[in-house]
Design an enzyme around this catalytic site. Sequence first.
Site, PDB file in Angstrom:
ATOM      1  CG  HIS A 155       0.036   4.335   4.800  1.00  0.00           C
ATOM      2  ND1 HIS A 155      -0.763   3.732   5.542  1.00  0.00           N
ATOM      3  CD2 HIS A 155      -0.492   5.409   4.465  1.00  0.00           C
ATOM      4  CE1 HIS A 155      -1.745   4.397   5.727  1.00  0.00           C
ATOM      5  NE2 HIS A 155      -1.918   5.277   5.017  1.00  0.00           N
TER       6      HIS A 155
ATOM      7  CG  HIS B 202      -3.954  -0.067   6.465  1.00  0.00           C
ATOM      8  ND1 HIS B 202      -4.074   0.094   7.761  1.00  0.00           N
ATOM      9  CD2 HIS B 202      -2.982   0.556   6.023  1.00  0.00           C
ATOM     10  CE1 HIS B 202      -3.081   0.721   8.210  1.00  0.00           C
ATOM     11  NE2 HIS B 202      -2.249   1.105   7.251  1.00  0.00           N
TER      12      HIS B 202
ATOM     13  CG  HIS C 134       3.921  -2.938  10.869  1.00  0.00           C
ATOM     14  ND1 HIS C 134       2.882  -2.033  11.325  1.00  0.00           N
ATOM     15  CD2 HIS C 134       4.140  -2.042   9.708  1.00  0.00           C
ATOM     16  CE1 HIS C 134       2.739  -0.762  10.603  1.00  0.00           C
ATOM     17  NE2 HIS C 134       3.584  -1.064   9.669  1.00  0.00           N
TER      18      HIS C 134
ATOM     19  CG  ASP D 238       5.270   2.710   6.979  1.00  0.00           C
ATOM     20  OD1 ASP D 238       4.328   3.285   6.464  1.00  0.00           O
ATOM     21  OD2 ASP D 238       4.870   1.678   8.016  1.00  0.00           O
ATOM     22  CG  HIS D 239       4.316  -0.439   4.183  1.00  0.00           C
ATOM     23  ND1 HIS D 239       4.381  -1.588   4.473  1.00  0.00           N
ATOM     24  CD2 HIS D 239       3.970   0.015   5.076  1.00  0.00           C
ATOM     25  CE1 HIS D 239       3.805  -1.973   5.681  1.00  0.00           C
ATOM     26  NE2 HIS D 239       3.689  -0.885   6.056  1.00  0.00           N
TER      27      HIS D 239
ATOM     28  CG  HIS E  19      -0.304   0.040   2.594  1.00  0.00           C
ATOM     29  ND1 HIS E  19       0.576  -0.970   3.109  1.00  0.00           N
ATOM     30  CD2 HIS E  19      -0.362   0.920   3.578  1.00  0.00           C
ATOM     31  CE1 HIS E  19       0.851  -0.421   4.274  1.00  0.00           C
ATOM     32  NE2 HIS E  19       0.497   0.763   4.348  1.00  0.00           N
TER      33      HIS E  19
ATOM     34  CG  ASP F 102       0.563  -1.472   7.678  1.00  0.00           C
ATOM     35  OD1 ASP F 102       1.650  -2.399   7.312  1.00  0.00           O
ATOM     36  OD2 ASP F 102       0.837  -0.466   8.206  1.00  0.00           O
TER      37      ASP F 102
END
Length: 304
Positions: free
Chosen positions: A65, A143, A271, A67-68, A63, A213
């Site tokens: 975001h 999510h 995570h 941090d990914h 996805h 997530d």
Amino acid sequence: MSDFNIHILGCGSALPTKRRAPSAQVVDSRGKLYMIDCGENTQARLREARLGFSRLTHVFISHLHGDHCFGLPGLLSTLGLLGRVGDLVVHGPRGIEEFLEPFFRLFFKGMTYEVRIETVDPRERALVMEDHSTRVWSLPLKHRVPCCGYLFEEKPGEAHIIREMIDFYHVPVKRIAEIKRGADFVTPEGVVVPNARLTRPADPPRRYAYCSDTAYAPAIIPWIEGVDLLYHEATFAEEDAARARETFHSTAREAAMIARDAGVKRLLIGHYSARYEDVTRLLDEARTIFPETYLSDEGMVEKL
């Protein structure tokens, strides 16, 4: 049996810490590398793991975001600096093209290789990649933004030859391949030797599911049932369950409930929220539900 290894490059959540980098993993299967998510610092972790950049063939983004995916532009640039020539395929939800477009326009001119982008619909389970040895399926997650997990599964292999029986029946070398694929052998005298006398069953295909997530989502259970290893986010401890619901994340206990109900062999949690200096409390909470739970950590390698 050929290698099927999961390399954990990052297992933290949104805030990088001195101990944990954001999400990134590599599946190493039959000589190919498949990356899952690419948070900041992934390149450095990839070098520390001594994984050859040239073997990377596909990147799967869960996805959009940061941090990914914030590590992805830098990785693509480095591959160009290294003179890569083979295509690289980036899989991700709609919006991945818009995320990368400014980097292609401003920084990636004259790249030595082609980046192919294949959009994944995070609302449905679908086959998103298939090569000669591996299939990858998307898994809809729950999510704040469209998000999917990924299921990696080996294709069934060939049966194992029993060398002593091959020698006993004087099977010609040119017949070995078809016998591995299930054929019987007929001797020059016309005697039919059943395949089961010449071979042992192939190793069972291995399966790995990555789910990060997501809030607690029992709908995924039928799709990951019985996998050899499940990586499931466990961002929060049970005392912070309200925060987990607010942010559409899972507690360690909820991750363990998914593992238990899906009958998986092993659960790997990660995570972790940066609020927890010591994550053994997450492990303890998960193991009360599913004893075969383990903590992920940067640099670890899980062998399937």
